[in-house]
Design an enzyme around this catalytic site. Structure first.
Site, PDB file in Angstrom:
ATOM      1  N   ALA A 141       0.836  -1.208   0.000  1.00  0.00           N
ATOM      2  CA  ALA A 141       0.000   0.000   0.000  1.00  0.00           C
ATOM      3  C   ALA A 141       0.866   1.252   0.000  1.00  0.00           C
ATOM      4  CB  ALA A 141      -0.918  -0.015   1.222  1.00  0.00           C
ATOM      5  N   VAL A 142       1.898   1.249   0.833  1.00  0.00           N
ATOM      6  CA  VAL A 142       2.752   2.438   0.914  1.00  0.00           C
ATOM      7  C   VAL A 142       3.631   2.549  -0.335  1.00  0.00           C
ATOM      8  CG1 VAL A 142       4.564   3.598   2.241  1.00  0.00           C
ATOM      9  CG2 VAL A 142       2.711   2.434   3.430  1.00  0.00           C
ATOM     10  N   SER A 194       6.550 -11.708  -5.111  1.00  0.00           N
ATOM     11  CA  SER A 194       6.106 -10.790  -6.177  1.00  0.00           C
ATOM     12  C   SER A 194       7.099 -10.673  -7.315  1.00  0.00           C
ATOM     13  CB  SER A 194       5.875  -9.391  -5.600  1.00  0.00           C
ATOM     14  OG  SER A 194       5.001  -9.446  -4.527  1.00  0.00           O
ATOM     15  N   CYS A 204       3.782   8.260  11.942  1.00  0.00           N
ATOM     16  CA  CYS A 204       2.881   9.264  11.366  1.00  0.00           C
ATOM     17  C   CYS A 204       2.207  10.132  12.428  1.00  0.00           C
ATOM     18  CB  CYS A 204       1.847   8.611  10.459  1.00  0.00           C
ATOM     19  SG  CYS A 204       0.987   7.248  11.209  1.00  0.00           S
ATOM     20  N   GLY A 231      -3.616   3.767   8.848  1.00  0.00           N
ATOM     21  CA  GLY A 231      -2.329   3.632   9.527  1.00  0.00           C
ATOM     22  C   GLY A 231      -1.932   2.185   9.735  1.00  0.00           C
ATOM     23  N   LYS A 253       6.421   5.793  20.942  1.00  0.00           N
ATOM     24  CA  LYS A 253       7.100   6.368  19.771  1.00  0.00           C
ATOM     25  C   LYS A 253       6.944   7.884  19.791  1.00  0.00           C
ATOM     26  CE  LYS A 253       6.651   2.427  16.641  1.00  0.00           C
ATOM     27  NZ  LYS A 253       5.900   1.825  15.532  1.00  0.00           N
ATOM     28  N   ARG A 276      -7.532   3.793  18.308  1.00  0.00           N
ATOM     29  CA  ARG A 276      -7.968   3.490  16.940  1.00  0.00           C
ATOM     30  C   ARG A 276      -9.461   3.808  16.838  1.00  0.00           C
ATOM     31  NH1 ARG A 276      -4.275   2.733  13.063  1.00  0.00           N
ATOM     32  NH2 ARG A 276      -3.220   0.969  14.019  1.00  0.00           N
ATOM     33  N   HIS A 305      -5.812  10.558  10.378  1.00  0.00           N
ATOM     34  CA  HIS A 305      -5.714  10.557  11.840  1.00  0.00           C
ATOM     35  C   HIS A 305      -6.122  11.935  12.370  1.00  0.00           C
ATOM     36  CE1 HIS A 305      -3.707   6.835  11.464  1.00  0.00           C
ATOM     37  NE2 HIS A 305      -2.507   7.121  11.940  1.00  0.00           N
TER      38      HIS A 305
HETATM   39  N1  LIG Z   1       5.896   6.030   8.913  1.00  0.00           N
HETATM   40  C1  LIG Z   1       4.686   5.573   9.156  1.00  0.00           C
HETATM   41  O1  LIG Z   1       3.943   6.103   9.933  1.00  0.00           O
HETATM   42  C2  LIG Z   1       4.188   4.373   8.420  1.00  0.00           C
HETATM   43  C3  LIG Z   1       5.060   3.385   8.075  1.00  0.00           C
HETATM   44  N2  LIG Z   1       4.632   2.266   7.453  1.00  0.00           N
HETATM   45  C4  LIG Z   1       5.640   1.226   7.139  1.00  0.00           C
HETATM   46  O2  LIG Z   1       5.381   0.713   5.862  1.00  0.00           O
HETATM   47  C5  LIG Z   1       5.388  -0.716   5.936  1.00  0.00           C
HETATM   48  C6  LIG Z   1       4.536  -1.297   4.816  1.00  0.00           C
HETATM   49  O3  LIG Z   1       3.173  -0.929   4.991  1.00  0.00           O
HETATM   50  P1  LIG Z   1       2.086  -1.343   3.866  1.00  0.00           P
HETATM   51  O4  LIG Z   1       2.518  -0.885   2.534  1.00  0.00           O
HETATM   52  O5  LIG Z   1       0.783  -0.887   4.404  1.00  0.00           O
HETATM   53  O6  LIG Z   1       2.163  -2.949   3.907  1.00  0.00           O
HETATM   54  P2  LIG Z   1       1.733  -3.986   2.792  1.00  0.00           P
HETATM   55  O7  LIG Z   1       1.535  -5.260   3.513  1.00  0.00           O
HETATM   56  O8  LIG Z   1       0.635  -3.435   1.951  1.00  0.00           O
HETATM   57  O9  LIG Z   1       3.049  -4.137   1.847  1.00  0.00           O
HETATM   58  C7  LIG Z   1       4.245  -4.730   2.293  1.00  0.00           C
HETATM   59  C8  LIG Z   1       5.285  -4.623   1.208  1.00  0.00           C
HETATM   60  O10 LIG Z   1       6.523  -5.114   1.725  1.00  0.00           O
HETATM   61  C9  LIG Z   1       6.967  -6.183   0.895  1.00  0.00           C
HETATM   62  N3  LIG Z   1       7.633  -7.192   1.682  1.00  0.00           N
HETATM   63  C10 LIG Z   1       7.164  -7.845   2.760  1.00  0.00           C
HETATM   64  N4  LIG Z   1       8.078  -8.734   3.210  1.00  0.00           N
HETATM   65  C11 LIG Z   1       9.137  -8.652   2.381  1.00  0.00           C
HETATM   66  C12 LIG Z   1      10.401  -9.292   2.319  1.00  0.00           C
HETATM   67  N5  LIG Z   1      10.754 -10.214   3.187  1.00  0.00           N
HETATM   68  N6  LIG Z   1      11.250  -8.924   1.338  1.00  0.00           N
HETATM   69  C13 LIG Z   1      10.916  -8.000   0.439  1.00  0.00           C
HETATM   70  N7  LIG Z   1       9.727  -7.341   0.454  1.00  0.00           N
HETATM   71  C14 LIG Z   1       8.861  -7.667   1.417  1.00  0.00           C
HETATM   72  C15 LIG Z   1       5.723  -6.739   0.254  1.00  0.00           C
HETATM   73  O11 LIG Z   1       6.095  -7.437  -0.906  1.00  0.00           O
HETATM   74  P3  LIG Z   1       5.240  -8.700  -1.456  1.00  0.00           P
HETATM   75  O12 LIG Z   1       4.159  -8.119  -2.306  1.00  0.00           O
HETATM   76  O13 LIG Z   1       6.231  -9.466  -2.251  1.00  0.00           O
HETATM   77  O14 LIG Z   1       4.728  -9.430  -0.260  1.00  0.00           O
HETATM   78  C16 LIG Z   1       4.959  -5.460  -0.019  1.00  0.00           C
HETATM   79  O15 LIG Z   1       5.481  -4.826  -1.168  1.00  0.00           O
HETATM   80  C17 LIG Z   1       4.924  -1.009   7.364  1.00  0.00           C
HETATM   81  O16 LIG Z   1       5.351  -2.269   7.775  1.00  0.00           O
HETATM   82  C18 LIG Z   1       5.596   0.116   8.145  1.00  0.00           C
HETATM   83  O17 LIG Z   1       6.932  -0.261   8.433  1.00  0.00           O
HETATM   84  C19 LIG Z   1       3.334   2.103   7.125  1.00  0.00           C
HETATM   85  C20 LIG Z   1       2.403   3.058   7.434  1.00  0.00           C
HETATM   86  C21 LIG Z   1       2.761   4.280   8.124  1.00  0.00           C
HETATM   87  N1  LIG Z   2       1.147   4.815  12.908  1.00  0.00           N
HETATM   88  C1  LIG Z   2       0.587   3.645  12.230  1.00  0.00           C
HETATM   89  C2  LIG Z   2       1.418   2.437  12.495  1.00  0.00           C
HETATM   90  C3  LIG Z   2       2.766   2.477  11.872  1.00  0.00           C
HETATM   91  O1  LIG Z   2       2.966   2.100  10.728  1.00  0.00           O
HETATM   92  O2  LIG Z   2       3.674   3.026  12.643  1.00  0.00           O
HETATM   93  P1  LIG Z   2       5.258   2.969  12.376  1.00  0.00           P
HETATM   94  O3  LIG Z   2       5.565   3.714  11.101  1.00  0.00           O
HETATM   95  O4  LIG Z   2       5.841   3.644  13.567  1.00  0.00           O
HETATM   96  O5  LIG Z   2       5.641   1.502  12.289  1.00  0.00           O
HETATM   97  C4  LIG Z   2      -0.814   3.417  12.718  1.00  0.00           C
HETATM   98  O6  LIG Z   2      -1.655   4.253  12.611  1.00  0.00           O
HETATM   99  O7  LIG Z   2      -1.075   2.326  13.180  1.00  0.00           O
END
Ligand SMILES: NC(=O)C1=CN([C@@H]2O[C@H](COP(=O)(O)OP(=O)(O)OC[C@H]3O[C@@H](n4cnc5c(N)ncnc54)[C@H](OP(=O)(O)O)[C@@H]3O)[C@@H](O)[C@H]2O)C=CC1
Ligand SMILES: N[C@@H](CC(=O)OP(=O)(O)O)C(=O)O
Length: 411
Positions: free
Chosen positions: A90-91, A117, A210, A241, A294, A316, A323
């Site tokens: 998603a991100v 993938s 975030c 989130g 955090k 939540r 948010h």
């Molecule tokens: N800063 C913030 O506040 C936020 C941070 N995040 C971060 O973003 C991350 C991803 O969120 P989101 O996009 O929603 O998650 P998704 O589950 O939608 O996507 C995960 C992605 O990571 C890839 N992935 C997972 N495991 C592996 C691996 N072992 N090696 C390579 N690629 C891998 C997946 O690939 P595949 O399709 O091959 O499985 C997919 O592209 C979260 O875990 C968090 O760390 C997210 C939201 C907010």
């Molecule tokens: N802040 C996100 C969770 C998350 O992705 O946090 P972080 O980037 O610190 O892992 C939420 O609303 O749940």
């Protein structure tokens, strides 16, 4: 409803830093942001505010002019080579959308994900790309900027390899945020933390949580003026989130509950639709959940103030995106409401929407489409100020951050 557009901050901003880095790397200046949607146009205006030097440094290009969305100017020989880790998520998808909507310049884009993938075809800006396995040898060869958003474990495992091959990693996970050697950056707040980041010289830049970003974009300008002694934050966090699957769960549960069925609980351990609960992050030994801590730790690092008193309650709520936060600040110096308003009007990325007369303030639904906004909802008491923020979560706020960070070299 009175609205005030953000104005550039006076300190050295992201664009300037990025511009210097890009120049140092021998690349030409960047161009204006262009997109075809109204929402992108809003972001374009905001980007123009944040990137005056970049806009001004591109001779011969119309400033702010609208071009057809099919004409992309982002693919440029003098742009950096970009890798997106977690491109299928998603991100990751949001990274691509923002790179496109902000016309972020790139020479090439590499899409990386897990072996699940690998080989999958994705199209971006009228080109076809094949998703590559992050674990394959040479995944970061020739990469200038690697945007990581595949979870903390993936960042810990692969960011060092990206750095070793000379890439600047912008990490969206919590893996390196508290590492003293890693700048924790909100571009509109502390771009100076990444002054030493240079394209071609491997490094990690961490992107805060975030909820922290949302809070500090509004609280920091006030803190710099009157020094925050104590901050009490309550969050109202949307499904976004917790990722795309959580948003789907909220939608499904809403349908199920309305149909009189038992709600499906896969992502969350309890009913989310028509309910609120403490943030799903693990509870720590001190009784706070991880999301709350955090906010405490990241704020102290970003403000370089280990003594500031902070408490957070993260909840939540069954909202799809955006948010909200209630923030109460106690200052060392007096701060009246008019002064606070002026300070915030000048803060980058902050929009004041405060229609008290009709008791209409921003809602999550209205906020989608703006980078960030906040509502002052209480009168200021001596040394006290409270406000309420609505902001997007990772989409696109963090991407904005990430885009602006990458500009620092690049996010
Ligand atoms: N800063 C913030 O506040 C936020 C941070 N995040 C971060 O973003 C991350 C991803 O969120 P989101 O996009 O929603 O998650 P998704 O589950 O939608 O996507 C995960 C992605 O990571 C890839 N992935 C997972 N495991 C592996 C691996 N072992 N090696 C390579 N690629 C891998 C997946 O690939 P595949 O399709 O091959 O499985 C997919 O592209 C979260 O875990 C968090 O760390 C997210 C939201 C907010
Ligand atoms: N802040 C996100 C969770 C998350 O992705 O946090 P972080 O980037 O610190 O892992 C939420 O609303 O749940």
């Amino acid at each position: 409803m009175p609205r005030t557009a953000p104005t550039p901050k006076k300190t050295k901003n992201l664009c300037e830093v990025f511009f210097e880095v890009v120049r140092a790397a021998g690349a030409a200046a960047l161009g204006p942001v262009v997109d075809s949607t109204t929402r992108a146009a809003t972001m374009q205006a905001a980007a123009a505010v944040h990137r005056p030097h970049l806009l001004g440094a591109t001779p011969g290009r119309a400033r702010g002019g609208r071009r057809p969305s099919t004409v992309r100017m982002a693919l440029r020989e003098d742009g950096p080579s970009v890798a997106i880790v977690g491109a299928t998520g998603a991100v990751g998808q949001e990274f691509l959308r923002v790179i496109s909507s902000r016309d972020f310049p790139y020479r090439s884009i590499r899409l990386l994900a897990s072996e699940r993938s690998a080989g999958k075809r994705l199209s971006f800006e009228d080109r076809e790309y094949t998703v590559q396995d992050l674990a394959a040898p040479g995944a970061f060869d020739g990469v200038d900027i690697a945007l990581f958003s595949a979870g903390g474990g993936v960042s810990r495992a692969y960011a060092p390899a990206a750095v070793a091959s000379g890439a600047v990693v912008v990490d969206n996970s919590s893996a390196f945020r508290m590492d003293p050697a890693v700048p924790l950056v909100i571009p509109e707040v502390n771009p100076e933390a990444m002054e030493n980041i240079r394209l071609g010289k491997g490094a990690i830049v961490a992107n805060p949580n975030c909820s922290t970003i949302i809070c500090l974009m509004a609280a920091t300008p006030l803190h710099r003026h009157a020094k925050v002694l104590r901050m009490v934050v309550s969050t109202y966090q949307a499904a976004s989130g917790a990722g795309a699957a959580a948003m789907e769960e909220l939608k499904l549960q809403t349908q199920e509950v309305l149909a009189g069925k038992a709600p499906t609980c896969n992502i969350f351990s309890q009913q989310y639709a028509f309910n609120i609960f403490s943030h799903n992050a693990p509870i720590l030994e001190n009784g706070y959940n991880e999301e709350e801590m955090k906010m405490v730790k990241e704020t102290r690092k970003i403000w370089n103030d280990k003594d500031v008193k902070i408490t957070a309650t993260c909840i939540r709520v069954p909202v799809m995106r955006a948010h909200a936060e209630s923030v109460n600040l106690q200052f060392e110096k007096p701060l009246d409401e008019d002064s606070a308003r002026e300070i915030l009007r000048a803060a980058p990325g902050v929009t004041i929407i405060d229609d008290r007369a009709s008791n209409h303030f921003p809602t999550p639904l209205e906020v989608i489409g703006h980078d960030i906004s906040f509502q002052a909802h209480e009168h200021i008491l001596y040394l006290d100020f409270s406000f309420f923020i609505h902001a997007k979560t990772f989409s696109p706020l963090d991407q904005w951050i990430i885009i602006e960070c990458s500009r620092c070299y690049y996010l």
